[in-house]
Write a protein that holds these residues in place. Structure first.
Motif, PDB file in Angstrom:
ATOM      1  N   ARG A 114       0.051   1.136 -18.423  1.00  0.00           N
ATOM      2  CA  ARG A 114      -0.762   0.614 -17.331  1.00  0.00           C
ATOM      3  C   ARG A 114      -0.376  -0.814 -16.988  1.00  0.00           C
ATOM      4  N   TYR A 115       0.108  -1.554 -17.997  1.00  0.00           N
ATOM      5  CA  TYR A 115       0.548  -2.909 -17.720  1.00  0.00           C
ATOM      6  C   TYR A 115       1.757  -2.910 -16.777  1.00  0.00           C
ATOM      7  N   LEU A 116       2.601  -1.895 -16.926  1.00  0.00           N
ATOM      8  CA  LEU A 116       3.798  -1.817 -16.098  1.00  0.00           C
ATOM      9  C   LEU A 116       3.428  -1.667 -14.615  1.00  0.00           C
ATOM     10  N   GLU A 117       2.500  -0.760 -14.289  1.00  0.00           N
ATOM     11  CA  GLU A 117       2.145  -0.561 -12.887  1.00  0.00           C
ATOM     12  C   GLU A 117       1.427  -1.781 -12.310  1.00  0.00           C
ATOM     13  N   LYS A 118       0.688  -2.512 -13.107  1.00  0.00           N
ATOM     14  CA  LYS A 118       0.053  -3.742 -12.615  1.00  0.00           C
ATOM     15  C   LYS A 118       1.092  -4.789 -12.249  1.00  0.00           C
TER      16      LYS A 118
ATOM     17  N   LEU B 150       0.197   5.763  -9.627  1.00  0.00           N
ATOM     18  CA  LEU B 150       0.271   4.305  -9.735  1.00  0.00           C
ATOM     19  C   LEU B 150      -0.778   3.733  -8.781  1.00  0.00           C
ATOM     20  N   LEU B 151      -1.805   3.066  -9.313  1.00  0.00           N
ATOM     21  CA  LEU B 151      -2.928   2.594  -8.509  1.00  0.00           C
ATOM     22  C   LEU B 151      -2.473   1.622  -7.425  1.00  0.00           C
ATOM     23  N   GLY B 152      -2.816   1.950  -6.160  1.00  0.00           N
ATOM     24  CA  GLY B 152      -2.487   1.086  -5.037  1.00  0.00           C
ATOM     25  C   GLY B 152      -1.062   1.192  -4.561  1.00  0.00           C
ATOM     26  N   ILE B 153      -0.257   2.060  -5.167  1.00  0.00           N
ATOM     27  CA  ILE B 153       1.149   2.177  -4.781  1.00  0.00           C
ATOM     28  C   ILE B 153       1.467   3.603  -4.318  1.00  0.00           C
ATOM     29  N   GLY B 154       1.160   4.596  -5.106  1.00  0.00           N
ATOM     30  CA  GLY B 154       1.429   5.998  -4.793  1.00  0.00           C
ATOM     31  C   GLY B 154       1.329   6.834  -6.058  1.00  0.00           C
ATOM     32  N   LYS B 155       1.906   8.010  -6.022  1.00  0.00           N
ATOM     33  CA  LYS B 155       1.876   8.890  -7.196  1.00  0.00           C
ATOM     34  C   LYS B 155       3.188   9.675  -7.296  1.00  0.00           C
ATOM     35  N   PHE B 156       3.527  10.005  -8.592  1.00  0.00           N
ATOM     36  CA  PHE B 156       4.711  10.817  -8.887  1.00  0.00           C
ATOM     37  C   PHE B 156       4.258  12.239  -9.168  1.00  0.00           C
ATOM     38  N   VAL B 157       4.984  13.177  -8.577  1.00  0.00           N
ATOM     39  CA  VAL B 157       4.681  14.595  -8.754  1.00  0.00           C
ATOM     40  C   VAL B 157       5.989  15.331  -9.062  1.00  0.00           C
ATOM     41  N   ILE B 158       5.969  16.219 -10.075  1.00  0.00           N
ATOM     42  CA  ILE B 158       7.148  17.039 -10.410  1.00  0.00           C
ATOM     43  C   ILE B 158       7.013  18.354  -9.672  1.00  0.00           C
ATOM     44  N   ASN B 159       7.928  18.574  -8.737  1.00  0.00           N
ATOM     45  CA  ASN B 159       7.952  19.804  -7.951  1.00  0.00           C
ATOM     46  C   ASN B 159       9.172  20.614  -8.402  1.00  0.00           C
ATOM     47  N   GLY B 160       8.942  21.570  -9.308  1.00  0.00           N
ATOM     48  CA  GLY B 160      10.063  22.314  -9.896  1.00  0.00           C
ATOM     49  C   GLY B 160      10.806  21.435 -10.874  1.00  0.00           C
ATOM     50  N   SER B 161      12.033  21.144 -10.542  1.00  0.00           N
ATOM     51  CA  SER B 161      12.834  20.242 -11.373  1.00  0.00           C
ATOM     52  C   SER B 161      13.068  18.901 -10.699  1.00  0.00           C
ATOM     53  N   THR B 162      12.359  18.679  -9.562  1.00  0.00           N
ATOM     54  CA  THR B 162      12.583  17.455  -8.786  1.00  0.00           C
ATOM     55  C   THR B 162      11.369  16.552  -8.907  1.00  0.00           C
ATOM     56  N   LEU B 163      11.662  15.249  -9.142  1.00  0.00           N
ATOM     57  CA  LEU B 163      10.597  14.248  -9.194  1.00  0.00           C
ATOM     58  C   LEU B 163      10.383  13.669  -7.788  1.00  0.00           C
ATOM     59  N   GLU B 164       9.190  13.808  -7.233  1.00  0.00           N
ATOM     60  CA  GLU B 164       8.867  13.332  -5.887  1.00  0.00           C
ATOM     61  C   GLU B 164       7.832  12.199  -5.968  1.00  0.00           C
ATOM     62  N   PHE B 165       7.995  11.269  -5.064  1.00  0.00           N
ATOM     63  CA  PHE B 165       7.055  10.131  -4.981  1.00  0.00           C
ATOM     64  C   PHE B 165       6.278  10.226  -3.649  1.00  0.00           C
ATOM     65  N   VAL B 166       4.931  10.187  -3.731  1.00  0.00           N
ATOM     66  CA  VAL B 166       4.069  10.232  -2.539  1.00  0.00           C
ATOM     67  C   VAL B 166       3.399   8.865  -2.394  1.00  0.00           C
ATOM     68  N   PRO B 167       3.766   8.098  -1.337  1.00  0.00           N
ATOM     69  CA  PRO B 167       3.175   6.745  -1.213  1.00  0.00           C
ATOM     70  C   PRO B 167       1.688   6.792  -0.829  1.00  0.00           C
ATOM     71  N   GLU B 168       0.994   5.696  -1.077  1.00  0.00           N
ATOM     72  CA  GLU B 168      -0.419   5.554  -0.697  1.00  0.00           C
ATOM     73  C   GLU B 168      -0.524   5.553   0.840  1.00  0.00           C
ATOM     74  N   GLU B 169      -1.463   6.359   1.355  1.00  0.00           N
ATOM     75  CA  GLU B 169      -1.588   6.500   2.810  1.00  0.00           C
ATOM     76  C   GLU B 169      -1.985   5.191   3.491  1.00  0.00           C
ATOM     77  N   THR B 170      -2.825   4.426   2.847  1.00  0.00           N
ATOM     78  CA  THR B 170      -3.288   3.161   3.445  1.00  0.00           C
ATOM     79  C   THR B 170      -2.287   2.035   3.261  1.00  0.00           C
ATOM     80  N   GLY B 171      -1.179   2.299   2.554  1.00  0.00           N
ATOM     81  CA  GLY B 171      -0.179   1.265   2.357  1.00  0.00           C
ATOM     82  C   GLY B 171      -0.512   0.374   1.185  1.00  0.00           C
ATOM     83  N   VAL B 172       0.450  -0.421   0.795  1.00  0.00           N
ATOM     84  CA  VAL B 172       0.269  -1.345  -0.298  1.00  0.00           C
ATOM     85  C   VAL B 172      -0.424  -2.614   0.205  1.00  0.00           C
ATOM     86  N   ILE B 173      -1.196  -3.221  -0.664  1.00  0.00           N
ATOM     87  CA  ILE B 173      -1.923  -4.437  -0.278  1.00  0.00           C
ATOM     88  C   ILE B 173      -0.935  -5.547   0.047  1.00  0.00           C
ATOM     89  N   THR B 174      -1.159  -6.161   1.232  1.00  0.00           N
ATOM     90  CA  THR B 174      -0.302  -7.251   1.696  1.00  0.00           C
ATOM     91  C   THR B 174      -1.190  -8.394   2.179  1.00  0.00           C
TER      92      THR B 174
END
Length: 350
Positions: free
Chosen positions: A2-6, A100-124
């Motif tokens: 969790r420290y890494l994602e922060k 990853l809180l505030g960033i997106g999420k990783f999902v394994i689809n079969g043998s492929t690792l996919e990243f889905v970003p946060e819909e509202t975007g990252v805090i700027t």
């Protein structure tokens, strides 16, 4: 772990690329504001994060963040990053999903690792507080205004048409004979006003006067602003009385005697140099009214009341003579219960 994602989220606030050695790189890119025509919404600008697993080279950005945060050496920071990355990979393989809180999420689809970003975007910080705005198209508003203006124009035209019809009806319903009657009446009034007044009987040689008797005007005038019948009217009344007979002659003689007596009183007042104080019961009244008031006071027992005519011609009704103002005030205070002395005052007569 969790420290890494922060640390990744904190570095993305001010950096567009954060590489995690041995895992991949997170890249942020800006999306401009846009308008959703279907929902009539303005969507504000935002920053979306993407993930590239091929960026595994260490750029020291994340390691330096560990050094500053935990106050450790650079090699120790690299070891800690390796431990956190292995823990992250193991969790993804076991759960097939990791957010990853505030960033997106990783999902394994079969043998492929996919990243889905946060819909509202990252805090700027630069975009913080911007929200969607619901705005309808200007074309609809313009159309509504045009419809409203058209309705108002129709109403105004209809009103003007009704007013024109009313004006035409009014002009038609005025008969010409009424105008002739009004004009004849105006001519008659002007003729009556411009006619000279009828003169007296020309058979009476020494009378040059109008047949209109104006004595009624002086009878209806308030007594406090009239100073008696004018001398001209007195002469006219005397002439008429002489023509009527011996009774009127006696009345004229009495009037002449009275005028002489008043004139004598006035001359006496003007010639005397006596200085005294007196109580004023009435002032600036007609001479005739003053004499009648004095007669009324005499009948009530106040024999010392009399008419005084000053040098300026003002007529007063005064009561008694006093050598000093104190004596006059003392007498006035003793007579306050008498209704005739209400509103009276002290005057000095020279």
């Amino acid at each position: 772990m969790r420290y890494l994602e922060k640390h990744i989220a904190r570095l993305l606030l001010n950096n567009d690329c954060v590489i995690v050695p041995g895992f991949g790189g997170f890249m942020a890119h800006n999306i401009p504001a846009k308008y959703d025509e279907e929902n009539c919404i303005f969507i504000p600008p935002m920053r979306i994060v993407g993930f590239n697993p091929q960026l595994t080279m260490n750029d020291s950005l994340l390691a330096q963040e560990y050094v500053n945060t935990y106050d450790i050496s650079f090699p120790e920071a690299l070891k800690q990053i390796v431990t956190d990355v292995e823990s992250l990979k193991r969790h993804i393989e076991e759960e097939h999903i990791y957010e990853l809180l505030g960033i997106g999420k990783f999902v394994i689809n079969g043998s492929t690792l996919e990243f889905v970003p946060e819909e509202t975007g990252v805090i700027t910080p630069a975009l913080y507080g911007l929200d969607a705005i619901n705005i309808r198209p200007v074309a609809n508003t313009v159309e509504k205004k045009a419809i409203a203006i058209a309705k108002v124009s129709e109403t105004v035209e209809q009103t003007e048409t009704e007013e024109d019809v009313a004006d035409e009806t009014l002009s038609v319903h005025i008969p010409l004979r009424y105008i002739k009657h009004v004009a004849a009446a105006c001519i008659a009034i002007i003729f009556m006003l411009t006619m000279p007044a009828k003169l007296g009987d020309s058979s009476k040689p020494n009378i040059n006067q109008s047949a209109i008797n104006a004595n009624w005007f002086y009878e209806i005038m308030p007594k406090d602003i009239t100073s008696g019948t004018p001398d001209k009217l007195n002469d006219m009344a005397a002439t008429e009385a002489a023509e009527e007979g011996a009774t009127s002659t006696g009345a004229n003689a009495a009037n002449n005697a009275e005028n002489k007596e008043v004139a004598t009183t006035k001359n006496t007042n003007e010639q005397t140099s006596e200085r005294y104080f007196s109580i004023v019961l009435a002032s600036r009244v007609a001479k005739k009214n003053a004499e009648e008031y004095v007669s009324k006071l005499h009948r009530k027992g106040m024999k010392e009341a009399r008419v005084y005519i000053g040098a300026n011609g003002h007529v007063k009704v005064i009561y008694r003579k006093f050598s000093t103002r104190e004596e006059a005030n003392k007498a006035k205070n003793m007579l306050t219960d008498n209704i005739e002395f209400e509103g009276s005052w002290i005057t000095e007569i020279k």
